[in-house]
Design a protein around this motif. Structure first.
Motif, PDB file in Angstrom:
ATOM      1  N   VAL A  63       0.900  -1.126   0.110  1.00 42.29           N
ATOM      2  CA  VAL A  63      -0.010  -0.122  -0.023  1.00 42.29           C
ATOM      3  C   VAL A  63       0.934   1.362  -0.107  1.00 42.29           C
ATOM      4  CG1 VAL A  63      -1.688   1.422   1.314  1.00 42.29           C
ATOM      5  CG2 VAL A  63      -2.005  -1.177   1.116  1.00 42.29           C
ATOM      6  N   GLU A  64       1.680   1.266   0.953  1.00 43.06           N
ATOM      7  CA  GLU A  64       2.752   2.341   0.736  1.00 43.06           C
ATOM      8  C   GLU A  64       3.425   2.514  -0.553  1.00 43.06           C
ATOM      9  OE1 GLU A  64       5.641   2.020   4.183  1.00 43.06           O
ATOM     10  OE2 GLU A  64       4.111   2.157   5.620  1.00 43.06           O
ATOM     11  N   ASN A  65       3.826   1.353  -0.953  1.00 42.56           N
ATOM     12  CA  ASN A  65       4.504   1.695  -2.477  1.00 42.56           C
ATOM     13  C   ASN A  65       3.413   2.330  -3.427  1.00 42.56           C
ATOM     14  OD1 ASN A  65       7.173   1.097  -3.750  1.00 42.56           O
ATOM     15  ND2 ASN A  65       5.820  -0.049  -5.029  1.00 42.56           N
ATOM     16  N   GLY A  66       2.459   1.545  -3.519  1.00 44.50           N
ATOM     17  CA  GLY A  66       1.318   2.137  -4.431  1.00 44.50           C
ATOM     18  C   GLY A  66       1.067   3.553  -4.201  1.00 44.50           C
ATOM     19  N   MET A  67       0.901   4.197  -2.921  1.00 44.15           N
ATOM     20  CA  MET A  67       0.922   5.539  -2.905  1.00 44.15           C
ATOM     21  C   MET A  67       2.166   6.402  -3.352  1.00 44.15           C
ATOM     22  SD  MET A  67      -2.095   5.960  -1.597  1.00 44.15           S
ATOM     23  CE  MET A  67      -2.033   7.681  -1.471  1.00 44.15           C
ATOM     24  N   PHE A  68       3.199   6.081  -3.134  1.00 39.46           N
ATOM     25  CA  PHE A  68       4.568   6.594  -3.525  1.00 39.46           C
ATOM     26  C   PHE A  68       4.403   6.527  -5.149  1.00 39.46           C
ATOM     27  CE2 PHE A  68       8.691   6.257  -5.537  1.00 39.46           C
ATOM     28  CZ  PHE A  68       9.357   7.250  -4.741  1.00 39.46           C
ATOM     29  N   ASP A  69       3.851   5.398  -5.975  1.00 40.28           N
ATOM     30  CA  ASP A  69       3.786   5.495  -7.224  1.00 40.28           C
ATOM     31  C   ASP A  69       2.692   6.557  -7.693  1.00 40.28           C
ATOM     32  OD1 ASP A  69       5.677   3.398  -7.638  1.00 40.28           O
ATOM     33  OD2 ASP A  69       3.916   1.949  -7.964  1.00 40.28           O
ATOM     34  N   VAL A  70       1.535   6.698  -7.090  1.00 39.18           N
ATOM     35  CA  VAL A  70       0.654   7.757  -7.492  1.00 39.18           C
ATOM     36  C   VAL A  70       1.238   8.950  -7.322  1.00 39.18           C
ATOM     37  CG1 VAL A  70      -1.427   8.690  -6.841  1.00 39.18           C
ATOM     38  CG2 VAL A  70      -1.280   6.260  -6.729  1.00 39.18           C
ATOM     39  N   VAL A  71       2.043   9.462  -6.052  1.00 34.46           N
ATOM     40  CA  VAL A  71       2.541  10.683  -5.897  1.00 34.46           C
ATOM     41  C   VAL A  71       3.450  11.169  -7.115  1.00 34.46           C
ATOM     42  CG1 VAL A  71       3.901  12.089  -4.392  1.00 34.46           C
ATOM     43  CG2 VAL A  71       1.716  10.754  -3.483  1.00 34.46           C
ATOM     44  N   HIS A  72       4.637   9.848  -7.410  1.00 34.11           N
ATOM     45  CA  HIS A  72       5.606  10.406  -8.045  1.00 34.11           C
ATOM     46  C   HIS A  72       5.634   9.667  -9.441  1.00 34.11           C
ATOM     47  CE1 HIS A  72       8.210  11.880  -4.752  1.00 34.11           C
ATOM     48  NE2 HIS A  72       7.430  10.905  -4.118  1.00 34.11           N
ATOM     49  N   GLY A  73       4.400   9.422 -10.021  1.00 30.75           N
ATOM     50  CA  GLY A  73       4.249   8.983 -11.131  1.00 30.75           C
ATOM     51  C   GLY A  73       4.865   9.729 -12.473  1.00 30.75           C
ATOM     52  N   LEU A  74       4.651  10.979 -12.220  1.00 29.71           N
ATOM     53  CA  LEU A  74       5.093  11.680 -13.553  1.00 29.71           C
ATOM     54  C   LEU A  74       6.841  11.730 -13.262  1.00 29.71           C
ATOM     55  CD1 LEU A  74       2.648  14.751 -13.493  1.00 29.71           C
ATOM     56  CD2 LEU A  74       2.941  12.724 -15.050  1.00 29.71           C
ATOM     57  N   ASP A  75       7.460  11.583 -12.430  1.00 27.48           N
ATOM     58  CA  ASP A  75       8.865  11.295 -12.176  1.00 27.48           C
ATOM     59  C   ASP A  75       9.683  10.076 -12.776  1.00 27.48           C
ATOM     60  OD1 ASP A  75       8.762  13.723 -10.885  1.00 27.48           O
ATOM     61  OD2 ASP A  75       8.411  12.937  -8.842  1.00 27.48           O
TER      62      ASP A  75
END
Length: 121
Positions: A63-75
């Motif tokens: 879940v934490e990793n999924g949230m990281f991906d959503v926040v940083h998707g454009l990076d």
């Protein structure tokens, strides 16, 4: 277990995960990615899964990793996920829309092609 592969260089993080994946592994992985994202316009990711079952992944870490991906998707630049199980391909397809350039899944037998693809402009 998280292992940083020797192909890691410049804006490419190459990792191999196996057996079990815990919060500490995800923390290390996210910190490395965050550092790359701070230094480069895009971070490329080669993510190889060996002998990993869905039950081996900590739910909290996922879940934490999924949230990281959503926040940083454009990076993210190119992301190659390499695995040997259908659920791994499903996971790659699930997270692909939140990544700037998507995610491409490769079978474990295609790992050389995956590495070449993720490094290609």
């Amino acid at each position: 277990m998280l292992r940083i592969l020797p192909e890691t260089k410049e804006n490419l993080l190459a990792v191999q995960i196996s057996k079990e994946l815990r919060v500490a592994d995800f923390d290390q992985y996210r910190n490395l990615l965050r550092d790359l994202m701070g230094k480069y316009k895009e971070a490329r990711l080669y993510y190889e899964m060996i002998d990993l079952d869905l039950t081996d992944v900590s739910a909290v870490a996922a879940v934490e990793n999924g949230m990281f991906d959503v926040v940083h998707g454009l990076d993210y630049g190119r992301v190659a996920m390499v695995g040997e199980k259908k659920w791994q391909e499903w996971a790659a397809n699930l997270i692909s829309p939140v990544k700037k350039k998507g995610v491409r899944f490769f079978d474990l037998a295609e790992k050389e092609q995956a590495m070449a693809w993720v490094q290609d402009e």
